[in-house]
Design a protein around this motif. Sequence first.
Motif, mmCIF file in Angstrom:
data_model
loop_
_atom_site.group_PDB
_atom_site.id
_atom_site.type_symbol
_atom_site.label_atom_id
_atom_site.label_comp_id
_atom_site.label_asym_id
_atom_site.label_seq_id
_atom_site.Cartn_x
_atom_site.Cartn_y
_atom_site.Cartn_z
ATOM 1 N N GLY A 1 91.697 9.580 -9.977
ATOM 2 C CA GLY A 1 92.478 8.586 -10.501
ATOM 3 C C GLY A 1 91.940 6.974 -9.705
ATOM 4 O O GLY A 1 92.884 6.273 -9.780
ATOM 5 N N ARG A 2 91.011 7.482 -8.761
ATOM 6 C CA ARG A 2 90.614 6.184 -8.056
ATOM 7 C C ARG A 2 89.172 5.668 -8.381
ATOM 8 O O ARG A 2 88.157 6.192 -7.708
ATOM 9 N N PRO A 3 88.831 5.030 -9.417
ATOM 10 C CA PRO A 3 87.278 4.699 -9.843
ATOM 11 C C PRO A 3 86.941 3.834 -8.899
ATOM 12 O O PRO A 3 87.442 3.248 -8.313
ATOM 13 N N VAL A 4 85.656 3.921 -8.936
ATOM 14 C CA VAL A 4 84.828 2.791 -7.830
ATOM 15 C C VAL A 4 84.960 1.418 -8.438
ATOM 16 O O VAL A 4 85.529 0.488 -7.838
ATOM 17 N N CYS A 5 85.044 1.203 -9.718
ATOM 18 C CA CYS A 5 85.320 -0.212 -10.244
ATOM 19 C C CYS A 5 84.570 -1.245 -9.680
ATOM 20 O O CYS A 5 84.985 -2.467 -9.433
ATOM 21 N N GLY A 6 83.231 -0.902 -9.562
ATOM 22 C CA GLY A 6 82.309 -1.967 -8.776
ATOM 23 C C GLY A 6 82.334 -3.436 -9.425
ATOM 24 O O GLY A 6 82.419 -4.416 -8.735
ATOM 25 N N GLU A 7 82.147 -3.354 -10.560
ATOM 26 C CA GLU A 7 82.092 -4.629 -11.335
ATOM 27 C C GLU A 7 83.401 -5.507 -11.240
ATOM 28 O O GLU A 7 83.335 -6.397 -11.062
ATOM 29 N N ARG A 8 84.775 -4.364 -11.322
ATOM 30 C CA ARG A 8 85.820 -5.481 -11.153
ATOM 31 C C ARG A 8 86.055 -5.915 -9.752
ATOM 32 O O ARG A 8 86.669 -7.011 -9.534
ATOM 33 N N ILE A 9 85.691 -5.099 -8.898
ATOM 34 C CA ILE A 9 85.711 -5.629 -7.419
ATOM 35 C C ILE A 9 85.004 -6.784 -6.988
ATOM 36 O O ILE A 9 85.475 -7.826 -6.621
ATOM 37 N N ASP A 10 83.741 -6.817 -7.606
ATOM 38 C CA ASP A 10 82.936 -7.972 -7.441
ATOM 39 C C ASP A 10 83.313 -9.299 -8.196
ATOM 40 O O ASP A 10 83.254 -10.094 -7.685
ATOM 41 N N ALA A 11 83.910 -9.019 -9.382
ATOM 42 C CA ALA A 11 84.424 -9.919 -10.117
ATOM 43 C C ALA A 11 85.670 -10.665 -9.256
ATOM 44 O O ALA A 11 85.838 -11.718 -9.498
ATOM 45 N N ALA A 12 86.480 -9.935 -8.808
ATOM 46 C CA ALA A 12 87.581 -10.149 -7.956
ATOM 47 C C ALA A 12 86.801 -11.110 -6.578
ATOM 48 O O ALA A 12 87.583 -12.059 -6.385
ATOM 49 N N ALA A 13 86.008 -10.628 -6.102
ATOM 50 C CA ALA A 13 85.483 -11.412 -4.968
ATOM 51 C C ALA A 13 84.972 -12.761 -5.452
ATOM 52 O O ALA A 13 85.006 -13.732 -4.771
ATOM 53 N N ASP A 14 84.148 -12.800 -6.624
ATOM 54 C CA ASP A 14 83.751 -13.909 -6.983
ATOM 55 C C ASP A 14 84.780 -15.100 -7.208
ATOM 56 O O ASP A 14 84.825 -16.101 -7.002
ATOM 57 N N ARG A 15 86.023 -14.569 -7.914
ATOM 58 C CA ARG A 15 87.304 -15.448 -8.256
ATOM 59 C C ARG A 15 87.505 -15.867 -6.844
ATOM 60 O O ARG A 15 87.895 -17.067 -6.446
ATOM 61 N N ALA A 16 87.727 -15.173 -5.959
ATOM 62 C CA ALA A 16 88.349 -15.513 -4.264
ATOM 63 C C ALA A 16 87.062 -16.282 -3.648
ATOM 64 O O ALA A 16 87.703 -17.426 -3.195
ATOM 65 N N LEU A 17 85.805 -16.305 -3.858
ATOM 66 C CA LEU A 17 85.067 -17.073 -3.317
ATOM 67 C C LEU A 17 85.150 -18.612 -4.062
ATOM 68 O O LEU A 17 85.124 -19.573 -3.267
#
Length: 369
Positions: free
Chosen positions: A248-264
Amino acid sequence: MFRTMSLLRALIGTSRLVRHTPRLLAALPPDDDVLLDPPDGRLAPALVAAALDDPEPAAKLLATTRDAAEWEDRDRYTTRLSTFAYRRDGWLEHWLAVAPQDPDALLVKAQLAVRRAWESPARAERLRELGPLIEAAAEAAPNDPVPWRLALDHARGTHASHTVFESLWEQAVRRAPHHYGSHVAALKYLSAQCCAPRGDAPRTPCGSHRECFDFAEQAAEDALPGSLVQALPVRAAFTLLIAGPGPGRPVCGERIDAAADRALALSAEYPAGDLWPGEVRNLLVHVLVERGRWTEALAEFGRIGPHASTFPWSLVADDPLRGFLEARSRTVREVARRTPLRAVPPEPYGAGPGDADRGGRSGPGGHYA
C-alpha cells in the motif's frame, strides 16, 4: 581492466571534490552560523520577556494577530510560545492567573496540554480528557481557526472517526478556507490513517497514500498565490518517503517529483533567507536530497541560508541541527563530485543584503510540525 577503470573513476571523483568543495562551501553560511528555529522580529521580544516571567508581550502579540485575523502568524506564534512554555511555564501560569478567560492564554494552554498529552504513553486517553480545554479556546475566539486546527490534531491522536474529522474540518475551513495550519493538520490525520496498522486506528476510504496526495494536490490547486498551502503535496511526498516501501506504499516517483517541482516554484517567490517559508524549504530540501536532485537541493540550501527548522529533521535524525548540516554537507559533496574538473560548479542562491526575515508580515505562514 575493470579494476583500473574503477580506480580511475574514484581518482576523478576525489579530484572534483578537492577542487569544487571549498567554493561551494564558501557560498553557504558556515556550520556555526546555522540556527535552529530562529524567531522572527515579532516573536523574539515575546520570548525574551517570557524568559523573565513576563507574559505581557506574548499577550499583546497574540491579541494583535487575533484582531487583525493574521491566522498564519497566530498559529505559528501559538506553537512557538507553547514550545517555550513546555520547558518554562511560569509566565503562562501568571498570565492565566491574571486573565483566566483570555482567549489567547487559553489557546496557548490548550496547545501546551495537547503536546504534553501527545508524549504520554497513554496518549489517546490523555488527549480525550482535553476536549473541554480545546472547546473553551474555540468558544473564547469564535472566528479563530487555530483552535480547530488543534481539534484536528486532537482527532488524530484520539483515533477519531472520519465523520468526526469531517465535522472539525468543516469548522476550520469555514473560518479560514486557506489556513495552512488546518490543511497540514488534515493531511496529518489522513496520513495517520494511511500508515496505521490494521486495527490500530480506524481505516476509512480515504486511508491510502493516493488519496492523501489527491487531498494535498487539490488543496494546492485551490490555494491563493504565494500561499504555503501550495507546498502541501511535498508534505504528502515526505510522509510517503519516511514510511518507506511496503504494501500500500507505492514509490510514486513521478508524483513526488511533481510535488517537489511545485514547492520549488513557490520557494522561488520568496527572498533567500526569508524566515516565512523556512520550514517548507527545509521540508523541500529533504525531499530533493532523497530524490537525488542534488543541484536543486544545493540551490534550496542557499535559499534557506542559516535558518534550519526542527521539522522535518527531527523525524529523520536524533539531532535536528546535525541532520540538517549532514544533509547539506552531503549535497555539497554530491554536486562537487558530479561537476567536471574544468567546469564552474553551480552556486547556491545565497541570501543577499536585501534579504531579511519578514517578522510581522501578514499572509501565508508556517505551522508546527
